[in-house]
Every structure is written in C-alpha cells, then in structure tokens.
Scaffold this active site. Structure first.
Site, PDB file in Angstrom:
ATOM      1  N   LEU A 176       0.869  -1.177   0.000  1.00  0.00           N
ATOM      2  CA  LEU A 176       0.000   0.000   0.000  1.00  0.00           C
ATOM      3  C   LEU A 176       0.904   1.225   0.000  1.00  0.00           C
ATOM      4  O   LEU A 176       1.519   1.552   1.014  1.00  0.00           O
ATOM      5  CB  LEU A 176      -0.909  -0.007   1.231  1.00  0.00           C
ATOM      6  CG  LEU A 176      -1.688  -1.302   1.493  1.00  0.00           C
ATOM      7  CD1 LEU A 176      -2.598  -1.135   2.706  1.00  0.00           C
ATOM      8  CD2 LEU A 176      -2.494  -1.719   0.274  1.00  0.00           C
ATOM      9  N   VAL A 177       0.997   1.887  -1.130  1.00  0.00           N
ATOM     10  CA  VAL A 177       1.945   2.989  -1.299  1.00  0.00           C
ATOM     11  C   VAL A 177       1.188   4.278  -1.540  1.00  0.00           C
ATOM     12  O   VAL A 177       0.452   4.404  -2.523  1.00  0.00           O
ATOM     13  CB  VAL A 177       2.916   2.709  -2.467  1.00  0.00           C
ATOM     14  CG1 VAL A 177       3.796   3.922  -2.742  1.00  0.00           C
ATOM     15  CG2 VAL A 177       3.780   1.491  -2.151  1.00  0.00           C
ATOM     16  N   LYS A 257      -7.837   4.036   7.079  1.00  0.00           N
ATOM     17  CA  LYS A 257      -6.770   3.031   7.053  1.00  0.00           C
ATOM     18  C   LYS A 257      -7.361   1.627   6.940  1.00  0.00           C
ATOM     19  O   LYS A 257      -6.841   0.777   6.204  1.00  0.00           O
ATOM     20  CB  LYS A 257      -5.909   3.170   8.311  1.00  0.00           C
ATOM     21  CG  LYS A 257      -4.700   2.247   8.359  1.00  0.00           C
ATOM     22  CD  LYS A 257      -3.691   2.552   7.274  1.00  0.00           C
ATOM     23  CE  LYS A 257      -3.015   3.883   7.474  1.00  0.00           C
ATOM     24  NZ  LYS A 257      -2.053   3.909   8.553  1.00  0.00           N
ATOM     25  N   GLY A 279       3.643   1.199   5.251  1.00  0.00           N
ATOM     26  CA  GLY A 279       4.753   2.021   5.714  1.00  0.00           C
ATOM     27  C   GLY A 279       4.580   2.525   7.127  1.00  0.00           C
ATOM     28  O   GLY A 279       5.134   3.565   7.486  1.00  0.00           O
ATOM     29  N   GLN A 288      -1.227   5.112  13.951  1.00  0.00           N
ATOM     30  CA  GLN A 288      -0.174   4.100  14.026  1.00  0.00           C
ATOM     31  C   GLN A 288       0.194   3.749  15.465  1.00  0.00           C
ATOM     32  O   GLN A 288       1.283   3.233  15.729  1.00  0.00           O
ATOM     33  CB  GLN A 288       1.050   4.572  13.240  1.00  0.00           C
ATOM     34  CG  GLN A 288       0.763   4.706  11.749  1.00  0.00           C
ATOM     35  CD  GLN A 288       1.914   5.281  10.968  1.00  0.00           C
ATOM     36  OE1 GLN A 288       3.065   5.179  11.366  1.00  0.00           O
ATOM     37  NE2 GLN A 288       1.617   5.909   9.840  1.00  0.00           N
ATOM     38  N   CYS A 444      -6.264  24.497   0.525  1.00  0.00           N
ATOM     39  CA  CYS A 444      -6.402  23.453   1.534  1.00  0.00           C
ATOM     40  C   CYS A 444      -5.150  23.484   2.396  1.00  0.00           C
ATOM     41  O   CYS A 444      -4.378  24.435   2.344  1.00  0.00           O
ATOM     42  CB  CYS A 444      -6.598  22.119   0.819  1.00  0.00           C
ATOM     43  SG  CYS A 444      -6.907  20.733   1.908  1.00  0.00           S
TER      44      CYS A 444
END
Length: 484
Positions: A176-177, A257, A279, A288, A444
């Site tokens: 997953l990049v 996620k 990552g 995380q 933004c």
C-alpha cells in the site's frame, strides 16, 4: 578488456537448488538492468558475475540489482607471470600516483606460484618508482587487484549495491503505497528481501496528484529489475465520501486506514499476493498507535508486513534519500479531506463493525474499478495524463471567489482575507448558490484536495483554480495529519 565485477551477498550461503534458482533470478535481473546500457555479456564464477559491455553505464545499473553486494568497473588481463601484473598496474596507475600516499590490496582465488603479498610488493615497487608513497593505514589512493586463475582484475572503485536476496525469491506482496516518504521505503525493503512487490495507490486527488504519485512509484520501481511489477490505481473517492457521510469524524483516520486494508486484501487475492505491506512506524501518528493498528487490522485474513515499524522518521528519510524517492515524496500534495482534526487512537469492536458496514459498498466499488498498469507501461500512462496546465496559480484573480476547504475550526483560527469556507461535499452547492459564471480559487492544508476540486469543477465547465502559495501559508498548527 573492460568489465564490471559483480559481487553477490547472501546468495553465497545458499546451497543446492535454492542457490541455483537465486543465481538464475539474479542473472535475469542483471540482464534487464543491462538493457539500459545496450545489453551485456555475462560470465559466472563462484561468488562472482562478470558483465562485459558499456562499463560506465553498467556500473550504475547493476548496483541497483537486489542480491548484488557491490560492483567494480575493472580492467582484466590474462597473465603468465607476476611481472605481467606489475606492468599492467604501472600502465594503469603510474600517471595518478605521483606525490600520493597509496595502498595495494590483493585478493587471490585458486593456486598460484606466488602469494598475495608478493604481488602487492611487486606492484608497490613500480608505483613507488612512479612517485607514489606506500601508506597502508591512511592511503589517499587504494588500488585493488583480484586474481582468479590466470586472470587479473584491476580496479579502484567499489560501488555498494542493495544486497539482500534476488527479486522473486520470496513470493509476492502487495504494498500500500501513498507515495509519501514512508511507504515507498517499506516496499523497497521487502523488494530487498526478495519479494515481488506490486503497488496499490489509492488516488484521492486529481490528475496532477496522480501524476506526481506515479512519478514517485516509478522511481521506486526503477529498482525492480527482473519483474514487470503491477501498479494498481484505485480511485478511493467513493470511500472518502462514504466515510464523511457515515463515520464519526474522530474515527476517520482509523476508518480510512481500515478501508485501505480491505481494498488491499481483495486486490491482493486477485493478484496472487500472499501478504500486504504498509509504511507504518509505531507511534508516528495517531493511526499508528498499537491500539489503532489493532483496530484497523481486526479480522483481516492476510499477513500485514510493516518493515518500518521500529524506525524513527530520520531513519526512514535516510532510506528514502538513498533509494531516490525522498525529493519527489516530500513535494507530493496531500489530500486533506479524510483526516480528523482530533483523531481517536482506538476503536471498539462494534465501532469497527459499523465502519465496515458503512464503507462496504464504497470498498466494493473501488476494488471493481481499479486500474492495473505494468511497470513497463508506466511512462506512457503518465504521459497520457493531461491535467489543465494552468490549474495552479500564485494569487487569486480580481473578483474571484476564494474557498477554504479546511475544517471549520481551522478556518476560524486563520483564513485568507475574504475567503469563504466549504467542505468538499458542499462545493457544488456553493457554486450553484453563487453562480457557475464566477471564477473559483480553492486552497487546503497542502494542496491535494484543492487541486482535485478545481480539476473536477473544470470538467463541469466552471473556471476553477488551486492556490499554490497556501501550502506554506497555512500555519503548521492548523495542518492535518500527514499519511504514509
């Protein structure tokens, strides 16, 4: 004759059929790398591979092949006696040794009528005669001679390779990049351990953001010699919209996620991959933490590999700089509609189940509509992406409607003079209210969403732009969490 010496690393400790297969994979990758240099002729010996061709080009290309410990461009001769070696060394190096401290390093393989020390002494004598001075402890110049059978290789340069295992020796992984700094490094590290790595990119922006991300991915896949990797481009807009409608904002980070994991698992199964790679680095951001990771992977029926889990940001950045993705990743615009301003670091099981239910249809839509582009087709695919060339501007035209796309709290703390606020889901209503004949300028946190919105409106015939300068103008305290 000129040659590139290729030294292999871990492969030398393998035995039997395993070693033979790894050598085959490494040679396949080396041949693909050599195509960039017009091809090469390869010879193999125990612990060494020799490549004959455009040495200056080959030394760079072959130093990016997984399984290669180091490479050296060299001069090779066939000799009969030790004086032949000394004469060749004098011919190669006498012109650069005068007034310099030098050392001669000799390595031999096989039976010879002389020792390595005798060769070093003989060569050292001719270089001293040319004006050099021997200094084995702190030399300015190091001259290397490798002797194998009746061949001698002369070189001065040892270029470090990535090491690891040959690509393809450890199965297939879907990475997953995001094309940010971290996830390309994670993918690279698994490639280094022999995995065939395909890449899943979740596109939340417009064409400009997609093009930028694909340039990062292309830089990553420049290391994947020997495998025509797949790049899966998934339009994750449906997930973002469903999440904003059906998930509490404090859970957006976890929800998004988790959706990525779900999308990844389904696509990985279709590709024959046996694991996902991410990552994530423990505790780096709110999504995380251990609690958050436990929530997002609950019930996921596939191994999730996290090569960066124990690294800090500085370590990850150094790796990104080494592999060549850092500069591009650091400039990638971020999509700022899917990160909560006050993210929760945990979720109850029933909340996770509710997230899955709320996002199920959107995830299915994303998976079914994903595009697959092969590594070798990536250049043409990127060239075919044609966003409006003038979509980013440095200042708003007179009379334009300036629209702040950030959350309401950030807008209240700071906004550009005269700007109105609108959430991404409210933009069309705002345009309908104020008039489609006006010029709209969006900004933004860091530009990804404003680029996307402006491009989407242009497709509807509305004059819209993204304001470039606000990427650095928005106060850091107002900025959202940056993804991996």
């Amino acid at each position: 004759m000129e040659v590139v010496i290729i030294r292999v690393g871990e492969l030398t400790v393998k035995r039997g059929l395993t070693r033979a297969e790894m050598e085959r994979l490494l040679l396949r990758a080396a041949r693909e790398a050599a195509e960039e240099c017009g091809g090469a002729r390869f010879e193999k010996e125990p612990g060494r591979i020799y490549a004959y061709g455009d040495v200056n080009c080959l030394k760079k290309a072959l130093s990016k092949v997984f399984g290669v410990k180091s490479v050296s461009p060299a001069r090779v001769i066939t000799y009969q006696k030790i004086t032949d070696i000394a004469l060749e060394a004098a011919d190669l190096w006498s012109g650069i040794v005068a007034g310099k401290r030098f050392a001669v390093r000799v390595h031999r393989v096989g039976e010879h009528a002389f020792t390595s020390r005798e060769v070093a002494a003989e060569v050292g004598a001719v270089l001293v005669a040319a004006g050099g001075r021997v200094d084995l402890e702190d030399p300015e110049l190091e001259f290397y001679i490798e002797i194998r059978g009746n061949r001698a290789y002369f070189y001065t340069e040892v270029i470090e390779g990535p090491g690891g295992l040959p690509l393809g020796s450890e199965g297939k992984v879907l990475a997953l990049v995001s094309a940010g700094i971290d996830s390309p490094v994670a993918a690279w590290m698994l490639m280094r351990r022999g995995a065939h790595v395909d890449v899943l990119y979740c596109n939340l922006g417009g064409t400009i953001t997609l093009r930028h991300a694909l340039e990062v991915i292309k830089r990553l896949l420049a290391w994947s010699y020997g495998y025509n990797a797949r790049v899966i481009i998934a339009d994750c807009g449906p997930v973002a919209r469903a999440m904003r409608r059906g998930v509490r904002e404090e859970l957006w980070n976890i929800a998004f996620k988790r959706a990525l994991y779900r999308i990844g698992v389904e696509i990985a199964k279709r590709l024959g991959a046996i694991a996902l790679a991410t990552g994530e680095s423990l505790g780096q951001v709110s999504s995380q933490t251990l609690q958050a990771l436990a929530a997002v992977e609950a019930g996921i029926d596939m191994p999730i590999l996290r090569p960066l889990i124990g690294m800090d940001k500085d370590e990850i950045v150094k790796h990104a700089q080494k592999i060549g993705t850092y500069e591009l990743s650091a400039k990638l615009p971020e999509y700022c509609a899917v990160f909560s301003r006050r993210p929760r670091k945990w979720a109850l099981r029933e909340e996770v189940e509710a997230i899955d239910l709320a996002l199920y249809d959107a995830i299915t839509e994303v998976v079914n509509n994903a595009k697959i582009v092969r590594k070798r087709e990536l250049d043409e695919f990127i060239k075919a992406l044609t966003p409006p060339h003038d979509i980013e501007i440095d200042s708003a035209p007179e009379g334009a409607v300036i629209v702040d796309l950030r959350d309401e709290e950030s807008y209240k703390k700071w906004h550009l003079p005269g700007a109105v606020r609108a959430g991404v889901d409210d933009v069309l209503a705002l345009v309908d209210k104020l008039g489609r004949d006006k010029t709209y300028v969006f900004y933004c946190y860091s530009g990804g969403l404003s680029l996307d919105v402006a491009e989407s409106l242009r497709k509807l015939g509305i004059k819209a732009y993204s304001l470039r300068r606000t990427r650095n103008a928005v106060p850091p305290s107002s900025q959202g969490e940056r993804g991996n």
